[in-house]
Write a protein that holds these residues in place. Sequence first.
Motif, PDB file in Angstrom:
ATOM      1  N   PRO A   5       1.027   9.253   5.172  1.00 47.76           N
ATOM      2  CA  PRO A   5       2.385   9.531   5.659  1.00 47.76           C
ATOM      3  C   PRO A   5       2.536   9.135   7.133  1.00 47.76           C
ATOM      4  N   PHE A   6       3.683   8.594   7.462  1.00 52.37           N
ATOM      5  CA  PHE A   6       3.888   8.050   8.797  1.00 52.37           C
ATOM      6  C   PHE A   6       3.955   9.179   9.829  1.00 52.37           C
ATOM      7  N   PRO A   7       3.196   9.076  10.939  1.00 53.31           N
ATOM      8  CA  PRO A   7       3.131  10.159  11.941  1.00 53.31           C
ATOM      9  C   PRO A   7       4.325  10.151  12.885  1.00 53.31           C
ATOM     10  N   ALA A   8       5.521  10.310  12.325  1.00 53.15           N
ATOM     11  CA  ALA A   8       6.759  10.173  13.101  1.00 53.15           C
ATOM     12  C   ALA A   8       6.858  11.201  14.226  1.00 53.15           C
ATOM     13  N   MET A  40       0.820  -1.215   0.000  1.00 53.62           N
ATOM     14  CA  MET A  40       0.000   0.000   0.000  1.00 53.62           C
ATOM     15  C   MET A  40       0.850   1.260   0.000  1.00 53.62           C
ATOM     16  N   VAL A  41       1.938   1.227   0.750  1.00 56.94           N
ATOM     17  CA  VAL A  41       2.784   2.420   0.872  1.00 56.94           C
ATOM     18  C   VAL A  41       3.691   2.583  -0.347  1.00 56.94           C
ATOM     19  N   TYR A  42       4.262   1.469  -0.841  1.00 61.20           N
ATOM     20  CA  TYR A  42       5.308   1.567  -1.867  1.00 61.20           C
ATOM     21  C   TYR A  42       4.937   0.937  -3.212  1.00 61.20           C
ATOM     22  N   GLY A  43       3.746   0.392  -3.346  1.00 61.83           N
ATOM     23  CA  GLY A  43       3.442  -0.467  -4.492  1.00 61.83           C
ATOM     24  C   GLY A  43       3.484   0.187  -5.852  1.00 61.83           C
ATOM     25  N   THR A  44       3.127   1.449  -5.962  1.00 59.29           N
ATOM     26  CA  THR A  44       3.068   2.067  -7.281  1.00 59.29           C
ATOM     27  C   THR A  44       4.465   2.368  -7.829  1.00 59.29           C
ATOM     28  N   LEU A  56       0.554  16.409   7.133  1.00 60.19           N
ATOM     29  CA  LEU A  56      -0.765  15.801   7.296  1.00 60.19           C
ATOM     30  C   LEU A  56      -0.806  14.900   8.524  1.00 60.19           C
ATOM     31  N   TYR A  57      -1.806  15.110   9.355  1.00 60.61           N
ATOM     32  CA  TYR A  57      -2.044  14.235  10.498  1.00 60.61           C
ATOM     33  C   TYR A  57      -3.555  14.108  10.642  1.00 60.61           C
ATOM     34  N   PRO A  86       1.870  11.106  -4.162  1.00 56.25           N
ATOM     35  CA  PRO A  86       1.350  11.233  -2.807  1.00 56.25           C
ATOM     36  C   PRO A  86       0.147  10.311  -2.640  1.00 56.25           C
ATOM     37  N   LYS A  87       0.064   9.639  -1.529  1.00 53.85           N
ATOM     38  CA  LYS A  87      -1.124   8.842  -1.216  1.00 53.85           C
ATOM     39  C   LYS A  87      -1.280   8.791   0.287  1.00 53.85           C
ATOM     40  N   ILE A  88      -2.448   8.445   0.747  1.00 59.22           N
ATOM     41  CA  ILE A  88      -2.755   8.344   2.175  1.00 59.22           C
ATOM     42  C   ILE A  88      -3.204   6.920   2.458  1.00 59.22           C
ATOM     43  N   VAL A  89      -2.673   6.334   3.526  1.00 61.43           N
ATOM     44  CA  VAL A  89      -3.097   5.005   3.972  1.00 61.43           C
ATOM     45  C   VAL A  89      -3.538   5.124   5.420  1.00 61.43           C
ATOM     46  N   ILE A  90      -4.793   4.772   5.694  1.00 57.82           N
ATOM     47  CA  ILE A  90      -5.306   4.815   7.064  1.00 57.82           C
ATOM     48  C   ILE A  90      -5.824   3.441   7.461  1.00 57.82           C
ATOM     49  N   ALA A  91      -5.758   3.141   8.752  1.00 59.56           N
ATOM     50  CA  ALA A  91      -6.095   1.807   9.241  1.00 59.56           C
ATOM     51  C   ALA A  91      -7.112   1.886  10.374  1.00 59.56           C
ATOM     52  N   PRO A  92      -8.385   1.609  10.101  1.00 61.05           N
ATOM     53  CA  PRO A  92      -9.376   1.536  11.175  1.00 61.05           C
ATOM     54  C   PRO A  92      -8.992   0.461  12.185  1.00 61.05           C
ATOM     55  N   ALA A  93      -9.413   0.666  13.437  1.00 60.71           N
ATOM     56  CA  ALA A  93      -9.068  -0.300  14.488  1.00 60.71           C
ATOM     57  C   ALA A  93     -10.294  -0.844  15.209  1.00 60.71           C
TER      58      ALA A  93
END
Length: 577
Positions: A512-515, A320-324, A459-460, A329-336
């Motif tokens: 983007p990773f929320p470092a 999802m992060v690196y596949g293309t 972005l956060y 720019p892309k956003i990946v979010i993960a519901p919990a």
Amino acid sequence: MISQLSWKIGGQQGEGVESTDRIFSTALNRLGYYLYGYRHFSSRIKGGHTNNKIRISTEPIRAISDDLDILVAFDQESIDLNAGELRAGGVIVADAKFNPTVPEHIDATLFAVPITKLAEELGTSLMKNMVASGASWALLGLPLEVFNKAVEQEFGRKGPAVVEKNIEAVKCGAEFVLEQAGGPLEAFKLAPADGKQKLFMIGNEAIGLGAIAAGCRLMSAYPITPASEIMEYLIKKLPKFGGTVIQTEDEIAAVTMAIGANYSGVRTMTASAGPGLSLMMEAIGLAGMTEQPLVIVDTQRGGPSTGLPTKQEQSDLNAMVYGTHGEIPKIVIAPASIEDCFYDMIEAFNLSEQYQVPVIVMTDLQLSLGKQSCEPLDLNQVAINRGKLVTEAPELEAGQLFKRYEFTEDGVSPRVLPGDKYGLHHVTGVEHDETGRPSESAVNRKKMMDKRLSKLNGLYIREGLRIDAPHETPDLLIIGMGSTGGTIDQARQKLEKDGLTTNHITIRQIHPFPAEQLLPFVQQAGKVVVLENNATAQLANQLKMHLGHGDKIGHVLKYDGTPFLPAEVYEACKELN
């Protein structure tokens, strides 16, 4: 009385295990209990062992239980495979037809009920699931009238005669086992639930409902486990809101159709699993280059290739992060949680239009297909943000084109819909200038790349980290994603009793990773443990790459197709500390 109990039914796929579980859990939900379910099923339409496990509680729960109180078995294989989970003094309700036996090392009471025979006496062996349900329900001492209401809900469309026959099957099973047991089992008597109405759904249904609330009016998709229920849900619901679902010939057609529909102004989504996501990669790059909104749901399953299509895994993160190809720019979010599945879909559609980028909503099989209780959803939280969508483009001189890809301070350009007056522009997957005309200028190329990649700076998302950090300098910081949150929380209770201080963070913004937000918690912890269902520690490696501190970041991996159990997390964290 007890505050929680675990119940499981097992048999061969296609003999009513799923419907039995559905009616049993529906009745419990009517009583107001909190439920958390897990489906173990084969990747075959019929045949192969399958079981459904439900954890029942008077308090909110978000994890399957380590042990088992009651096992309902349609065959000996179900006993052999699942009896090991039974706690001492547990119960097995089994069909007498196969002469059930309990393994010698298992401390459990067996009730051999002529489940198939009683069903056949009522007219058909197909009702054996209702006989079995009635028997296990009666042992809990729960009111049969509530169960009968659930039966009516399940079979009402088939007419009153079918409903009556199934209710009679429930009664037969209940009467037989109560005579055998001498009444309900006091050790398994559940404390009363709060009686409050709760939603009870799988994550895929919540995703579909969230899409509707977000204004999605078209879904283009190709069926694939474990994403198909999103499509099935929307097939029933979208037409009521003027929308539709199109089953495409493959995932490539599904994603390109979604891109085209979004270009025309219709909020559109697609959903798939890992194999389908792989086929979508070139088109995801097209959405990035043409700056079209796009929402994709990836319900992760065991891979690679066909892999384990009906089993749990969290191994698509890197894809999802690196596949293309190239850089977009892309956003990946993960519901919990179930609630997240609903609200995050609304946020995904808003983000995709605000930033004009692909947004991937990353779930896993347990979250997508595990049926769970959740509190009523708050529709006041639903807000639509269409970003820089221009309703009236400024007047242009003859021969001029609209600057669809205009260089702006925030990197996001104004967007018009096709046919809008003065909105004429060019759209192409090759590099282009501000009006969309193809351009191979080195100066333009760099400016366009910088423009696109700058859109997500800083972005956060809302609650990108779900933080439970009661300790300033904990012994352990446990980090997870997706469906692991409740399991971690349960393991932490035991770790804290052992004297270990623990904090817990669920990462919901994968990219983007929320470092910046995560770093202080990692720095303060004595040890960091990352929990994930894959073999290569994909999430842990994200932490190491973005935050450093590799010397204190450990991981707990599980990739056998089953979700984590609380006891496994507890033991692994003890060992790593």
